[in-house]
Design an enzyme around this catalytic site. Structure first.
Site, PDB file in Angstrom:
ATOM      1  N   GLN A 347     -27.440  17.417  37.507  1.00 57.09           N
ATOM      2  CA  GLN A 347     -26.781  17.998  38.723  1.00 57.09           C
ATOM      3  C   GLN A 347     -26.666  16.841  39.883  1.00 57.09           C
ATOM      4  O   GLN A 347     -27.378  16.003  39.798  1.00 57.09           O
ATOM      5  CB  GLN A 347     -27.551  18.950  38.970  1.00 57.09           C
ATOM      6  CG  GLN A 347     -26.704  20.522  39.648  1.00 57.09           C
ATOM      7  CD  GLN A 347     -27.615  22.135  39.469  1.00 57.09           C
ATOM      8  OE1 GLN A 347     -29.080  21.921  39.115  1.00 57.09           O
ATOM      9  NE2 GLN A 347     -26.943  22.895  39.978  1.00 57.09           N
ATOM     10  N   THR A 515     -34.343  20.353  36.954  1.00 55.01           N
ATOM     11  CA  THR A 515     -34.680  20.629  35.696  1.00 55.01           C
ATOM     12  C   THR A 515     -33.940  21.404  35.386  1.00 55.01           C
ATOM     13  O   THR A 515     -33.276  21.270  34.164  1.00 55.01           O
ATOM     14  CB  THR A 515     -35.688  21.736  35.691  1.00 55.01           C
ATOM     15  OG1 THR A 515     -36.672  20.522  36.194  1.00 55.01           O
ATOM     16  CG2 THR A 515     -36.869  22.035  34.286  1.00 55.01           C
ATOM     17  N   HIS A 516     -32.158  21.324  35.378  1.00 57.54           N
ATOM     18  CA  HIS A 516     -31.221  22.117  35.258  1.00 57.54           C
ATOM     19  C   HIS A 516     -29.775  21.245  34.789  1.00 57.54           C
ATOM     20  O   HIS A 516     -29.348  20.923  35.114  1.00 57.54           O
ATOM     21  CB  HIS A 516     -30.292  22.885  36.453  1.00 57.54           C
ATOM     22  CG  HIS A 516     -30.958  23.513  37.727  1.00 57.54           C
ATOM     23  ND1 HIS A 516     -30.659  23.284  38.838  1.00 57.54           N
ATOM     24  CD2 HIS A 516     -32.014  23.902  37.423  1.00 57.54           C
ATOM     25  CE1 HIS A 516     -31.763  23.843  39.612  1.00 57.54           C
ATOM     26  NE2 HIS A 516     -33.124  24.164  38.540  1.00 57.54           N
ATOM     27  N   ILE A 517     -30.501  21.061  33.688  1.00 55.99           N
ATOM     28  CA  ILE A 517     -28.983  20.313  32.022  1.00 55.99           C
ATOM     29  C   ILE A 517     -28.468  21.263  31.720  1.00 55.99           C
ATOM     30  O   ILE A 517     -29.373  22.014  31.211  1.00 55.99           O
ATOM     31  CB  ILE A 517     -30.188  19.385  31.858  1.00 55.99           C
ATOM     32  CG1 ILE A 517     -31.301  19.755  31.514  1.00 55.99           C
ATOM     33  CG2 ILE A 517     -30.062  17.987  32.643  1.00 55.99           C
ATOM     34  CD1 ILE A 517     -31.656  19.217  29.398  1.00 55.99           C
TER      35      ILE A 517
END
Lengths: 585, 258
Positions: A347, A515-517
């Protein structure tokens, strides 16, 4: 190696999606076993005052995060480089223990844009056949927002979401997000308190003709009882949300809303401290037959057979388990063949600090989701003709914590120590705020996951290797959005506007971003371009299902949890159908 | 990276304390070292005349924990001198040692952090993109100590004296140059060492809960107006919207609720 008695459904990973799937299945009496590598956090210092409020232990030393000495990732920016292990990861934070990252998340809950599941078709339709660059493998999900809407609605009710609706059944509502996908009803709870930083931002946005709205959140604005009879307390705005467990049970978390209830159900079992090492695969029969487990308390290894296996671990772990177990064809960026590991996305972030001599922001009076947001420049909510990039970002005034180790702002040019440093901290701590962008990251042919040839985890398995960087499209988008953010910053009336903290390139594992992988085990309409079907069923093993952000073929400018919850609840229902008549869904 | 530190005139008188401590250590290593000679309290005594933020009683609350678990005498001297430069006694706080910052760092290095807990430590150790993070076969404690030794040798090379006997002005200039990558290390990248390990420990020492030995008397929380615990603010967030929060003047820590 011993083989234990077979179970109907075995779920790998005891986080949010596993809890939601198990809720649907055990309600019908289906036998479910959840395997979780970590322990139970609900009775420890992490869940109790006063030690819950320990920034050093939980936030800085990552007390709830994956043990990097056992499992980490290697990183390189281009596929012709040698990857090195990230020995202490800061950029994203997988959870460990029952509840997973659902324990330490901030609670932001978005539904993605109505067109997100058809993003490829959407762009081609709007901008023509040349709209999508050849090295950007965007693809449709094979499911529509309308199909997911009832599950979004259920998920928001289960998690007591607080928010202001902007679009109910196509009717735009003042105060909400005018770009919101149509909802079947309002949010279950009123939005969180708007803070001073949000009021400043809202006023600036109004001058510029933008529509700021409060972040929808699984931080409970009031006392709440969900349709299962599970209860949330009222958010205390304590500023210890992200990286912490909410001791007030005011953050929608699987540990609060799902697992205590599930553990009362006869057909449910959770095995803690159980590391899943791999899957047993019958390639001829196209079935996953068992899960290879290690009991971390006793050291015993065993096989756990099951009729259905669901991978519901963190993005990276889902991909690792498939690659390590040799299920599906690994993606190769050179020949552009294979699918496992493909479309790994992150992101885009940027920010700016604002300083006001006479305004009191009290940064410590905050929840993990107290922010005002605009959606005008996210995704394809604006015309991209001639811009040279696709995608976009939210712009927000966020105030999540005043935790003093990491949460202080000082103006540009402040020395890093000494009396002047102390004075600047004293002067500006309560009088500063931050604007940020959180943006999409579309897939690139060169961004992917694979097995590292050199480095191994504590169990002897190859580490997952990230080949990732922010490519041209994301850099251009970040520059465009940063300009929009700085324009708002200049309209906020600050005494000092900090310099732009732009997107950091190359990608840096040492900086927390989000943490948005996503990606690695992506969903799609054909086995040629995806790992799992639109029903999240593995194309090469019909009794194997994968759920999590690893199934997203792209990352949007929204936090991924909303569609994740909807997809997991839908999978729970799909598995009931599958069990009645095993085969391709 | 170059070795171009601006030279300040060496302070020839400044070495007395270090020499004395060394002689004492050599001559009487079996004797108990009186509190007045252990690092923390020496500066504490000096501080009595300094203008530090006073506790309600009029006297500043200062560190009362003595004795190091990890540091040897040379390391202690370096770290104490550094912390009193980075946090000088002034109208905002007592000096760094009296704020407990040295005790904090010593305890962190002696404890699980310093021993590399939960940090991936398997080889091989290859150098590559900085964005992958440090690739050294050292625990944080070993890395910290290796850096102290190299920085001390750099100070000697540049000023003709060890770091802890430089004047505060010299020491500050040395740290500025080191942080900016203008002091070459022998085997280590001293800027990376300072910026990725030392500086974060300094900030933690100032602002972590006093439970860990730093931030004595919550002096840094008072300085910025962070109220600490219990932080149940559901009513405050409405009542003090855009207004000063009174609890910020009187913070509470974990110990106050234990």
């Amino acid at each position: 190696m011993k083989t234990r008695a077979s179970k109907t459904v075995v779920i790998v990973g005891g986080g949010l999606t596993a809890g939601l799937i198990a809720r649907q299945l055990t309600a019908k009496g289906v036998e479910v076993l959840v395997l979780e590598r970590g322990g139970d956090h609900s009775k420890g210092p992490e869940s109790s005052l006063p030690n819950q409020r320990d920034e050093l232990r939980w936030a800085v030393r990552q007390g709830l995060i994956q043990d990097w000495s056992r499992e980490t990732y290697t990183l390189r920016h281009q596929h012709n480089q040698t990857a090195l292990p990230v020995r202490w990861m800061e950029s994203f934070l997988p959870g460990q223990g029952l509840g997973g990252a659902g324990n330490h998340w901030n609670g932001h809950l978005w539904r993605w844009a109505e067109y997100d599941p058809q993003l490829r078709s959407h762009y081609l339709h709007r901008y023509g056949k040349q709209a999508i660059p050849a090295d950007m493998p965007l693809q449709d999900w094979g499911v529509t927002y309308a199909q997911l809407e009832p599950y979004h609605d259920l998920f928001e009710k289960l998690f007591g979401v607080s928010g202001q609706a902007g679009n109910i059944g196509g009717k735009k509502l003042p105060g909400g997000n005018p770009f919101e996908a149509p909802r079947s009803g309002p949010y279950p709870q009123a939005p969180l308190q708007v803070l001073e930083s949000g009021l400043v931002f809202k006023q600036a946005c109004e001058q510029l003709g933008y529509h700021a709205f409060p972040q929808a959140a699984a931080n409970s604005s009031g006392a709440y009882t969900n349709p299962d009879g599970q209860k949330l307390g009222q958010c205390q705005y304590c500023g210890h949300c992200e990286r912490f467990i909410c001791e007030a049970n005011a953050k929608g978390s699987p540990q609060v809303l799902l697992y205590p209830m599930l553990r009362e159900r006869k057909s449910f079992e959770v095995r803690l401290n159980t590391q899943v090492l791999g899957l047993r695969y019958d390639a001829a029969g196209k079935r996953a037959t068992a899960v290879h487990c290690l009991d971390l308390l006793t050291g015993e290894e065993y096989e756990q057979p099951a009729e259905v296996i669901v991978l519901a671990a963190f993005t990276m772990s889902n991909t690792q388990l498939l690659l390590h177990s040799k299920i599906g064809k690994p993606y190769d960026p050179v020949s552009n063949t294979g699918v496992v590991g493909k479309n790994f996305c992150y992101q885009v972030n940027a920010g700016v600090d604002l300083f006001f001599k006479d305004k009191w922001f009290n940064p410590f009076l905050a929840s993990g989701s107290t922010q005002m947001v605009i959606d005008e420049f996210n995704n394809d909510n604006f015309d991209h003709s001639g811009l040279g990039f696709l995608g976009g970002a939210t712009i927000q005034a966020y105030q999540f914590s005043g935790r003093p180790i990491k949460g202080r702002r000082v103006p540009d040019g402040t020395p890093r120590w000494g009396t002047a440093w102390k004075q600047a901290n004293a002067d500006w701590y309560a009088h500063s705020m931050t604007l940020g962008i959180e943006g999409s990251c579309y897939p690139h042919r060169g961004n992917y996951l694979s097995l590292d040839p050199t480095y191994r985890d504590a169990y002897g398995r190859p580490l997952i290797r990230m080949t990732f960087d922010f490519r041209d499209n994301e850099q251009k988008m970040a520059a465009f959005l940063s300009n929009k953010m700085m324009e708002i910053a200049r309209h906020c009336g600050a005494d000092k506007v900090g310099s732009l903290q732009g997107l950091v390139t190359p990608f840096d594992s040492r900086l927390y971003q989000t943490t948005h992988i996503v990606g690695g085990t992506i969903m799609g309409e054909t086995p040629h371009d995806s790992v799992v079907s639109p029903h999240l069923q593995h194309w090469d093993a019909h009794n194997l299902f994968v759920v999590g952000a690893s199934v997203y073929p792209h990352n949007s400018g929204y936090n991924p949890t909303g569609p994740l919850g909807a997809l997991a609840l839908r999978l729970g229902d799909d598995l009931q159908r599958y069990l009645q008549r095993p085969g391709r869904l | 990276m170059t070795d171009s530190v601006d030279f300040l005139p060496p302070d020839s008188a400044g070495s007395a304390r270090r020499v004395f401590l060394k002689q004492l250590a050599a001559a009487s290593s079996s004797l108990p070292l009186g509190k007045a000679l252990a690092g923390g309290s020496a500066t504490a005594m000096l501080l009595q005349s300094a203008d530090a933020t006073a506790a309600p009683s009029g006297k500043p609350v200062i560190n009362t924990v003595y004795g190091y678990q990890s540091f040897g005498p040379d390391e202690a001297a370096f770290v104490e001198a550094m912390l009193n430069i980075m946090c000088p006694a002034d109208h905002l706080t007592p000096g760094g040692v009296d704020c407990g910052l040295a005790i904090y760092i010593d305890r962190q290095l002696a404890g699980s952090f310093g021993q590399g807990a939960r940090r991936y430590a398997a080889g091989p150790f290859l150098q590559g993109a900085a964005q992958c993070g440090p690739q050294l076969p050292l625990t944080p404690e070993q890395y910290f100590k290796a850096g102290v030794a190299e920085a001390d040798r750099a100070a000697q090379r540049l000023y003709g004296q060890l770091f802890d006997v430089l004047t505060p002005q010299q020491g500050d200039a040395f740290l500025q140059q080191l942080a900016a990558g203008r002091v070459a290390g022998e085997q280590l990248d001293l800027a990376e060492w300072f910026n990725s390990l030392v500086y974060p420990l300094f900030a933690e020492a100032c602002f972590a809960d006093p439970l860990y030995g730093g931030n004595v008397g919550m002096v840094f929380w008072k300085m910025i107006g962070y109220p600490g615990l219990p932080a149940t603010h559901a009513l405050d967030v409405v009542q003090y919207l855009g207004k000063p929060y009174p609890g910020a003047a009187n913070p509470k820590s974990i110990a106050d609720f234990s």
